[in-house]
Design a protein around this motif. Structure first.
Motif, PDB file in Angstrom:
ATOM      1  N   SER A 134       0.841  -1.208   0.000  1.00  0.00           N
ATOM      2  CA  SER A 134       0.000   0.000   0.000  1.00  0.00           C
ATOM      3  C   SER A 134       0.869   1.248   0.000  1.00  0.00           C
ATOM      4  CB  SER A 134      -0.917   0.004   1.233  1.00  0.00           C
ATOM      5  OG  SER A 134      -0.163   0.264   2.398  1.00  0.00           O
ATOM      6  N   ASP A 135       0.232   2.397  -0.295  1.00  0.00           N
ATOM      7  CA  ASP A 135       0.950   3.674  -0.263  1.00  0.00           C
ATOM      8  C   ASP A 135       1.524   3.942   1.126  1.00  0.00           C
ATOM      9  OD1 ASP A 135       0.312   5.021  -2.991  1.00  0.00           O
ATOM     10  OD2 ASP A 135      -1.602   4.259  -2.299  1.00  0.00           O
ATOM     11  N   LEU A 136       0.739   3.623   2.160  1.00  0.00           N
ATOM     12  CA  LEU A 136       1.189   3.871   3.525  1.00  0.00           C
ATOM     13  C   LEU A 136       2.411   3.020   3.864  1.00  0.00           C
ATOM     14  CD1 LEU A 136       0.197   5.641   5.899  1.00  0.00           C
ATOM     15  CD2 LEU A 136      -1.005   3.634   6.762  1.00  0.00           C
ATOM     16  N   GLN A 137       2.387   1.760   3.457  1.00  0.00           N
ATOM     17  CA  GLN A 137       3.529   0.881   3.740  1.00  0.00           C
ATOM     18  C   GLN A 137       4.785   1.356   2.998  1.00  0.00           C
ATOM     19  OE1 GLN A 137       1.830  -2.781   2.455  1.00  0.00           O
ATOM     20  NE2 GLN A 137       0.479  -2.957   4.225  1.00  0.00           N
ATOM     21  N   TRP A 138       4.628   1.736   1.754  1.00  0.00           N
ATOM     22  CA  TRP A 138       5.803   2.169   0.988  1.00  0.00           C
ATOM     23  C   TRP A 138       6.343   3.496   1.524  1.00  0.00           C
ATOM     24  CZ3 TRP A 138       9.699   0.466  -1.194  1.00  0.00           C
ATOM     25  CH2 TRP A 138      10.485   1.223  -2.078  1.00  0.00           C
ATOM     26  N   GLU A 139       5.466   4.337   2.039  1.00  0.00           N
ATOM     27  CA  GLU A 139       5.922   5.596   2.619  1.00  0.00           C
ATOM     28  C   GLU A 139       6.862   5.344   3.798  1.00  0.00           C
ATOM     29  OE1 GLU A 139       6.311   9.639   2.674  1.00  0.00           O
ATOM     30  OE2 GLU A 139       5.213   8.438   1.212  1.00  0.00           O
ATOM     31  N   VAL A 140       6.600   4.279   4.544  1.00  0.00           N
ATOM     32  CA  VAL A 140       7.463   3.925   5.677  1.00  0.00           C
ATOM     33  C   VAL A 140       8.826   3.445   5.188  1.00  0.00           C
ATOM     34  CG1 VAL A 140       7.741   2.357   7.633  1.00  0.00           C
ATOM     35  CG2 VAL A 140       5.500   3.356   7.149  1.00  0.00           C
ATOM     36  N   LEU A 141       8.840   2.657   4.110  1.00  0.00           N
ATOM     37  CA  LEU A 141      10.066   1.986   3.672  1.00  0.00           C
ATOM     38  C   LEU A 141      10.866   2.778   2.647  1.00  0.00           C
ATOM     39  CD1 LEU A 141       8.528  -1.571   3.234  1.00  0.00           C
ATOM     40  CD2 LEU A 141      10.040  -0.836   5.072  1.00  0.00           C
ATOM     41  N   ARG A 142      10.268   3.835   2.117  1.00  0.00           N
ATOM     42  CA  ARG A 142      10.893   4.538   0.985  1.00  0.00           C
ATOM     43  C   ARG A 142      12.310   5.017   1.311  1.00  0.00           C
ATOM     44  NH1 ARG A 142       8.263   7.179  -3.136  1.00  0.00           N
ATOM     45  NH2 ARG A 142       6.314   7.169  -1.950  1.00  0.00           N
ATOM     46  N   ASN A 143      12.494   5.646   2.485  1.00  0.00           N
ATOM     47  CA  ASN A 143      13.818   6.175   2.841  1.00  0.00           C
ATOM     48  C   ASN A 143      14.873   5.074   2.859  1.00  0.00           C
ATOM     49  OD1 ASN A 143      12.850   8.707   3.094  1.00  0.00           O
ATOM     50  ND2 ASN A 143      12.851   8.779   5.318  1.00  0.00           N
ATOM     51  N   LEU A 144      14.502   3.922   3.438  1.00  0.00           N
ATOM     52  CA  LEU A 144      15.465   2.826   3.560  1.00  0.00           C
ATOM     53  C   LEU A 144      15.833   2.271   2.187  1.00  0.00           C
ATOM     54  CD1 LEU A 144      13.596   1.290   6.564  1.00  0.00           C
ATOM     55  CD2 LEU A 144      15.883   2.256   6.685  1.00  0.00           C
ATOM     56  N   ALA A 145      14.836   2.153   1.303  1.00  0.00           N
ATOM     57  CA  ALA A 145      15.115   1.658  -0.042  1.00  0.00           C
ATOM     58  C   ALA A 145      16.022   2.635  -0.793  1.00  0.00           C
ATOM     59  CB  ALA A 145      13.806   1.453  -0.806  1.00  0.00           C
ATOM     60  N   ASP A 146      15.767   3.924  -0.619  1.00  0.00           N
ATOM     61  CA  ASP A 146      16.607   4.928  -1.273  1.00  0.00           C
ATOM     62  C   ASP A 146      18.067   4.790  -0.856  1.00  0.00           C
ATOM     63  OD1 ASP A 146      14.615   6.063  -2.743  1.00  0.00           O
ATOM     64  OD2 ASP A 146      14.203   7.684  -1.341  1.00  0.00           O
ATOM     65  N   GLU A 147      18.289   4.585   0.437  1.00  0.00           N
ATOM     66  CA  GLU A 147      19.661   4.471   0.934  1.00  0.00           C
ATOM     67  C   GLU A 147      20.403   3.320   0.263  1.00  0.00           C
ATOM     68  OE1 GLU A 147      21.555   6.248   3.044  1.00  0.00           O
ATOM     69  OE2 GLU A 147      19.989   7.774   3.091  1.00  0.00           O
ATOM     70  N   ILE A 148      19.732   2.194   0.139  1.00  0.00           N
ATOM     71  CA  ILE A 148      20.385   1.012  -0.431  1.00  0.00           C
ATOM     72  C   ILE A 148      20.589   1.179  -1.925  1.00  0.00           C
ATOM     73  CG2 ILE A 148      20.104  -1.466  -0.849  1.00  0.00           C
ATOM     74  CD1 ILE A 148      18.532  -1.567   1.786  1.00  0.00           C
ATOM     75  N   LEU A 149      19.564   1.671  -2.623  1.00  0.00           N
ATOM     76  CA  LEU A 149      19.646   1.772  -4.077  1.00  0.00           C
ATOM     77  C   LEU A 149      20.629   2.852  -4.527  1.00  0.00           C
ATOM     78  CD1 LEU A 149      15.854   1.277  -4.778  1.00  0.00           C
ATOM     79  CD2 LEU A 149      17.679  -0.256  -5.479  1.00  0.00           C
ATOM     80  N   GLN A 150      20.951   3.773  -3.640  1.00  0.00           N
ATOM     81  CA  GLN A 150      21.936   4.794  -3.973  1.00  0.00           C
ATOM     82  C   GLN A 150      23.329   4.455  -3.439  1.00  0.00           C
ATOM     83  OE1 GLN A 150      20.458   8.661  -2.765  1.00  0.00           O
ATOM     84  NE2 GLN A 150      18.405   8.186  -3.510  1.00  0.00           N
TER      85      GLN A 150
END
Length: 941
Positions: A259-275
Motif C-alpha cells: 500500500s501507499d502507507l507501507q511504501w511511505e514507511v520503507l521509501r527512505n530505507l530503499a533509497d539508501e540502499i539503491l543509492q
C-alpha cells in the motif's frame, strides 16, 4: 472509540455536535436510522486513505481539484429570468408537442435544482437530457442542434446560452455538494483520529496500520519525523539509521499488494540502499502484478513499475514465466485467454498495462502433471428468450463432481467464487445435490445456515417475545412440538420456563439442553450435529460477557462467524482472494456472469495521483456519474478508475485460472439476447471461441446429463489415467449425541470481570445520576485527574504553564474549570503532596495514567493506575513501588479523612496485588497511598 465520542461525561456537547454535523455533511442524501451501523461501515471505508493523505486541503479542496478554476463555479446568472425567457422562446421553434413537453420538464428541473432536491433519474436518463450534457461545449459557443426522432432541431444562439446557464447551475450544484461531502468525510475522520489517538495509541495499543501511521506524515504530532518520548529529539531518522546500519539486505515479498502507507514507511530505507555504490548491500523485491487483487484494501500495484522507472539501471529485473504447478492444457488456456487482449472490448490503457507485464507462459518439464484438461462448459440453451440462472450453472458443477468423484480418487478440488454470498449459495446447492460428499465453505461463514440453529434461535426469540407468532409457528412445525405436547407445555407457560433456565444456567446450557431434545424428536444428521456444536461454542463465548438478554444473544449470533478450514478431504468453496498462493488438482469457476470488466461498477471515491511518482494529490467523493463524466478533470479520473478496475478484473480472473494443476472447468451461461456487457464469462468466450455470445457448441455428457462444451483442450478422461493416490483422511464427523448431552456443564472457565473502582460497595441513587450536582462533581473529579496526570516530578514542572496547556484542550464548563484550578493549586503547595510528587533518590521509573488488564485467580481485572513510582536496582529490576491514587472527595476533618481512606482500602489492595504480580515483587514492597486533592492530604494505607 465511537462509544467515547457519544459519552456526554467524556465529551462535551459542542464536540459531539461537531462530529455529527461533519457526519451529516459527509453522508448528505444518504440518511439512515441506524447511525451505529453506518459509522461502523464508514470509518473503515475511508480511514486508511486519511492515514496516507492527512492534509485537509487535499480533501475536497476546490483549488486543489481544479487548480486553474472550474467554469461550473462562476457566479450564477438570474435563473428565474433565464427560465422564463427560454420557455417563452420554445413555442416558436417548431418542436413537436412531445419534445416541447420534454424540454419544459428539463428546464423546470434544472432551474429549481438545489443540493437537497430530488434527482429525477428517469428524466436525466432521457436521450434529450444526455445530448444536452454531451453538447455542453457547443451550447456554450451558441451552436447546437438537437436530434430527436430522426429529425434535427437547431437551437438559436440565445437558446443555447440560456440552456447552458441552467445546466451549468446543475453541474455547479452537484460539484459543490461533492466538495462539501468530501470535506465532511475528512472532518469525521480527523475527529475520530483525535479520539482514537487519545484512548488507543497513547495507551500502547497498536494495530499493524498504527505502526505504519506513526512513521508517516499522517502522524498528527510529528508528521512522521519524530517518534520519541523525549521532546525535541529527532527520533524517526534515528530509527531509519538503526535499521539502515544493521540490515544490509532487504527482501520484500508480494510487493504488488504493497500500500501507499507501507511504501511511505520503507521509501527512505530503499533509497539508501539503491543509492549505495559499494555493492555490499541489496534491495530485492518480488511480486506478480498480474496477481494484484488487493487494490480494494489499499494495495497499489503501480508502485512495482514506478520503482523500476525511478531507479532505471539500478535494479535488475528477472521475469519468471515458467509454471511449476499447472499442466500443459491449463497453461495453453491461460495463454490463449490473456496473451492477446481485445482493445475494442477493454479500456486501451488497461490492455497496454497488461501487455507490459505479460509474457507467454511455459510449463516446467518433469515437474508439472503430464495429464490434464481445460474446458468451458454451459447449461444447454437455444439462444432464444430463455436465460439460464445461477442454479443451472451450479447444476453443471454438481454433475462434474458426481462424474469425476474427486475425493474418492484422492484429488483436491476448489470451487472459486467472487463473493462469500455466492459461495454460500453454491454450498447449499451442492449439499443438497451431492449427499455424502463433504462440502466446506472456506473462510468466514455465518452459523445460521442450518435448520437446527434456526429452530433454537426461534426458541430464544419466543422466550423474549411470547407474542411473536412467526417464532411460535416455527417451533410448532419443528420436532420440538412433540416434546411440548408430551410435557404439557403451552404457549403461555413456555416462555417463563425458558427464561428461568437462561437466567439460571446461561445460554450454553440452554442450547445444549434443547439441542438434545431436538435430537430426541428427530435424529440430527452429521451437518446438523456439527452446527449444534458450533452454536454451543458460540453460546459459551456469549455467556462470558455475563449478559442474559435474549435480544443481545440473538444479535450476537447474527454477527457470529465461523472460520471453516478446508482440507483435501472435502470440496472446498472459497473466494478467488482466499485461493491466492494455493494450488488444486481441480479448479471449477462458476461465478463469472456478473461484473463489467470494461469499467468500474461505481467510482465511489476518487484519489488523483501524480502520474510520475504515484503520490496522492487530492481526494473527492464524486457526484453522480452523469455529472462527473462531463467535467474534464473528473472525467479523466473516472477513466483512470475504469482502467484500474479493468486491470483488477483481469488479475482476479488470472489468479482463478492459474490455481488449477490438472483440471480447469470454467462454467458460464447464455447471458440473454440483449446483453452487451463484457463480463468475465463474455470475455472468456470471446478469447476462447471468438464470440462473446455463442449459442451453440459441442454436446457433451456429464454424469448422464447433456451440457454444452464451448471449448476444450487436453484429455477429458485425464482423472481416469492419473496415478492412483491415497484418499485423504476424512474429518471426523461429530459424534452422536450421548444421553447426558443436555446436562453436560460448560467446558469454559468463567472469569469474573472486575474493575477496582467498582468494588467499593457505595450505593448510588438512580435519580442522582441525572442531577447537575452529580454531573458537575464527576466532571470536577475528571478534570483534577487530568491535571495531576500531567505532573511528572513536581520540581521539574511549571504549574501555571501546565494549567494553561490543559485549559486549551479541556472540554469542561468554565465553572468546573475554575474549581479544578483552585483545588489543584491549593494541593500542590501542600508539603505532603509535594513530597509524594517529587522525584526520590536513586534509579526510579514513573507511570502515569497506566491502563492495565490482568487475571488474578478467577478475576479479570481492568483498571488504571493514576501514578506509580518504581524504585529499581542499577540493572532496572523493580525493588519497591508506591501506588498513588487521586481522590477529589471533599473532606471536612481528620475523622472523615480516616473513614474515607478506609472506604477505598479494597480498591487499593486490589491495585497492589495487580502491581506486585506485574513487577514480580513481594506485595509487602508495594506502598498504597491516597492523595486527597481537596484536603491536600496524603494517606498511606
Amino acid at each position: 472509540v465511537l462509544g467515547l465520542i457519544f459519552n456526554h461525561r467524556r465529551v462535551d456537547g459542542a464536540a459531539q455536535q461537531a462530529f455529527l454535523d461533519a457526519f451529516r455533511q459527509a453522508t448528505f442524501g444518504q440518511e439512515t436510522k441506524n447511525l451505529e451501523k453506518r459509522l461502523d461501515e464508514f470509518i473503515p471505508a475511508f480511514r486508511e486513505r486519511y492515514c496516507f493523505m492527512p492534509e485537509a486541503e487535499t480533501w475536497g479542496g476546490e483549488a486543489t481539484v481544479w487548480p486553474g478554476g472550474s467554469p461550473w463555479f462562476q457566479p450564477a446568472d438570474d435563473l428565474a429570468a433565464a427560465t422564463a425567457e427560454l420557455k417563452a422562446s420554445l413555442p416558436a421553434s417548431g418542436f413537436t408537442d412531445k419534445l416541447l413537453d420534454n424540454l419544459t420538464r428539463i428546464i423546470d428541473f434544472c432551474s429549481g435544482y438545489g443540493e437537497s432536491s430530488y434527482w429525477d433519474t428517469p428524466l436525466s436518463n432521457t436521450a434529450v437530457f444526455q445530448s444536452f450534457l454531451d453538447g455542453l461545449g457547443d451550447l456554450e459557443r451558441g451552436r447546437f442542434t438537437l436530434s430527436y426522432n430522426r429529425r434535427d432541431y437547431p437551437l438559436t444562439a440565445r437558446q443555447c446560452r440560456l440552456l447552458f446557464t441552467l445546466l451549468r447551475h446543475v453541474m455547479g450544484t452537484e460539484l459543490r455538494a461533492a466538495l462539501r461531502r468530501t470535506q465532511g468525510i475528512y472532518q469525521v475522520l480527523h475527529q475520530y483520529e483525535e479520539f482514537y489517538d487519545d484512548i488507543v495509541r497513547r495507551h500502547g495499543q497498536l494495530t499493524f496500520t498504527d505502526a505504519q501511521y506513526l512513521l508517516t506524515a499522517a502522524n498528527r504530532h510529528s508528521s512522521g519525523s519524530v517518534l520519541s518520548r523525549v521532546p525535541e529529539q529527532e527520533a524517526r531518522l534515528y530509527i531509519d539509521y538503526r535499521l539502515d546500519c544493521k540490515l544490509d539486505h532487504w527482501l520484500l515479498d508480494e510487493f504488488q499488494d504493497t500500500s501507499d502507507l507501507q511504501w511511505e514507511v520503507l521509501r527512505n530505507l530503499a533509497d539508501e540502499i539503491l543509492q549505495d555504490a559499494s555493492g555490499q548491500r541489496s534491495f530485492f523485491y518480488v511480486g506478480d502484478v498480474k496477481q494484484a487483487i488487493y487494490g480494494w484494501r489499499g494495495g497499489n500495484a503501480r508502485l512495482f513499475g514506478k520503482i523500476l522507472e525511478q531507479y532505471q539501471g539500478g535494479i535488475e529485473q528477472i521475469p519468471l514465466s515458467v509454471s511449476h504447478r499447472s499442466c500443459q492444457p491449463v497453461i495453453d488456456t491461460v495463454n490463449r485467454v490473456f496473451g492477446s487482449l481485445p482493445d475494442d472490448q477493454l479500456p486501451q490503457q488497461a490492455v497496454a498495462a497488461w501487455q507490459k507485464v505479460w509474457r507467454e507462459h511455459r510449463c516446467q518439464p518433469d515437474v508439472v502433471p503430464k495429464q490434464g484438461y481445460a474446458a468451458l462448459l454451459e447449461p444447454p440453451c437455444d439462444g432464444g428468450e430463455f436465460k439460464p440462472g445461477d442454479e443451472d450453472r451450479y447444476h453443471v458443477v454438481a454433475s462434474l463432481l458426481k462424474e469425476i468423484r474427486p475425493l474418492e480418487r484422492g484429488l483436491s478440488v476448489a470451487i472459486l467464487v467472487r463473493t462469500n454470498d455466492a459461495g454460500g449459495d453454491i454450498v447449499d446447492y451442492l449439499r443438497g445435490q451431492c449427499p455424502g460428499m463433504p462440502v466446506v465453505h472456506e473462510g468466514r461463514a455465518a452459523i445460521k445456515d442450518n435448520p437446527v440453529v434456526s429452530v433454537l434461535l426461534s426458541l430464544a426469540q419466543f422466550a423474549a417475545h411470547p407474542g411473536d407468532t412467526f417464532a411460535w409457528r416455527h417451533l410448532q412445525m419443528s420436532p420440538l412440538n412433540g416434546y411440548f405436547a408430551e410435557h404439557g407445555l403451552q404457549r403461555d407457560s413456555l416462555p417463563l420456563l425458558l427464561l428461568r433456565g437462561i437466567q439460571t444456567c446461561g445460554f450454553q446450557a440452554f442450547v445444549r439442553k434443547w439441542g438434545a431434545r431436538l435430537d430426541a424428536g428427530q435424529t440430527l444428521d452429521n451437518f446438523g450435529r456439527g452446527r449444534l456444536n458450533d452454536l454451543i461454542n458460540a453460546a459459551g463465548e456469549f455467556d462470558e460477557t455475563e449478559a442474559r438478554s435474549c435480544g443481545d444473544f440473538l444479535r450476537f449470533i447474527d454477527n457470529y462467524q465461523l472460520h471453516e478450514l478446508g482440507t483435501d478431504s472435502a470440496v472446498r468453496v472459497m473466494t478467488v482472494h482466499q485461493s491466492k498462493g494455493l494450488g488444486f488438482d481441480i479448479v471449477i469457476v462458476p461465478d463469472l456472469q456478473g461484473n463489467n470488466m470494461a469499467k468500474a461498477d461505481n467510482a465511489k471515491f476518487i484519489i488523483a495521483r501524480d502520474p510520475a511518482t504515484e503520490a496522492p494529490l487530492w481526494a473527492l467523493k464524486p457526484p453522480r456519474a452523469v455529472i462527473a463524466e462531463h467535467d474534464p478533470v473528473l472525467a479523466e479520473q473516472l477513466q483512470k478508475a475504469n482502467d484500474t478496475a479493468s486491470f483488477d478484473a483481469l488479475c482476479v480472473l488470472y489468479v482463478a485460472l492459474t490455481r488449477a494443476k490438472q483440471g480447469l472447468y470454467m462454467i458460464t451461461a447464455f447471458p440473454g439476447k440483449g446483453s452487451r456487457m463484457v463480463s468475465p464469462a463474455a470475455f472468456l468466450k470471446s478469447q476462447l471461441t471468438g464470440d462473446p455470445r455463442p449459442t451453440c457448441g459441442l454436446a457433451t455428457e456429464i454424469a448422464g446429463e447433456e451440457f454444452t462444451c464451448l471449448y476444450e483442450t487436453g484429455d477429458r478422461d485425464w482423472y481416469l489415467k492419473a496415478p492412483p493416490r491415497a484418499r485423504p483422511a476424512m474429518r471426523a464427523e461429530p459424534p452422536e449425541l450421548p444421553g447426558e448431552f443436555g446436562r453436560q456443564p460448560s467446558l469454559r472457565r468463567r472469569l469474573l470481570g472486575v474493575s477496582p473502582s467498582t468494588i467499593e460497595g457505595r450505593e448510588i441513587r438512580a435519580d442522582s445520576l441525572f442531577t447537575h450536582v452529580t454531573h458537575d462533581s464527576m466532571e470536577l473529579g475528571q478534570a483534577i485527574h487530568e491535571l495531576f496526570e500531567k505532573v511528572s516530578w513536581l520540581e521539574e514542572v511549571d504549574i501555571e504553564e501546565l494549567i494553561q496547556q490543559w485549559r486549551e484542550t479541556s472540554r469542561v464548563s468554565e465553572e468546573v474549570r475554575r474549581r479544578a484550578f483552585e483545588q489543584f493549586r491549593r494541593a500542590v503547595v501542600s508539603a505532603e503532596v509535594r513530597e509524594a510528587l517529587s522525584r526520590p533518590e536513586g534509579n526510579v521509573d514513573l507511570w502515569r495514567e497506566k491502563h492495565f488488564e490482568i487475571v488474578l485467580e478467577d478475576q479479570w481485572i481492568t483498571g488504571v493506575f493514576d501514578r506509580v513510582t518504581i524504585m529499581q536496582d542499577p540493572g532496572g529490576r523493580p525493588l519497591q513501588s508506591t501506588i498513588l491514587d487521586f481522590k477529589s472527595n471533599e473532606i471536612a476533618n481528620e475523622t472523615e479523612l480516616a473513614s474515607t481512606a478506609e472506604y477505598y482500602r479494597p480498591q487499593l489492595r486490589l491495585y497492589g496485588r495487580a502491581l506486585s504480580r506485574m513487577l514480580q515483587i513481594d506485595p509487602s514492597q508495594v506502598k498504597l497511598q491516597l492523595l486527597f486533592t481537596h484536603a491536600g492530604k496524603v494517606c498511606t494505607l
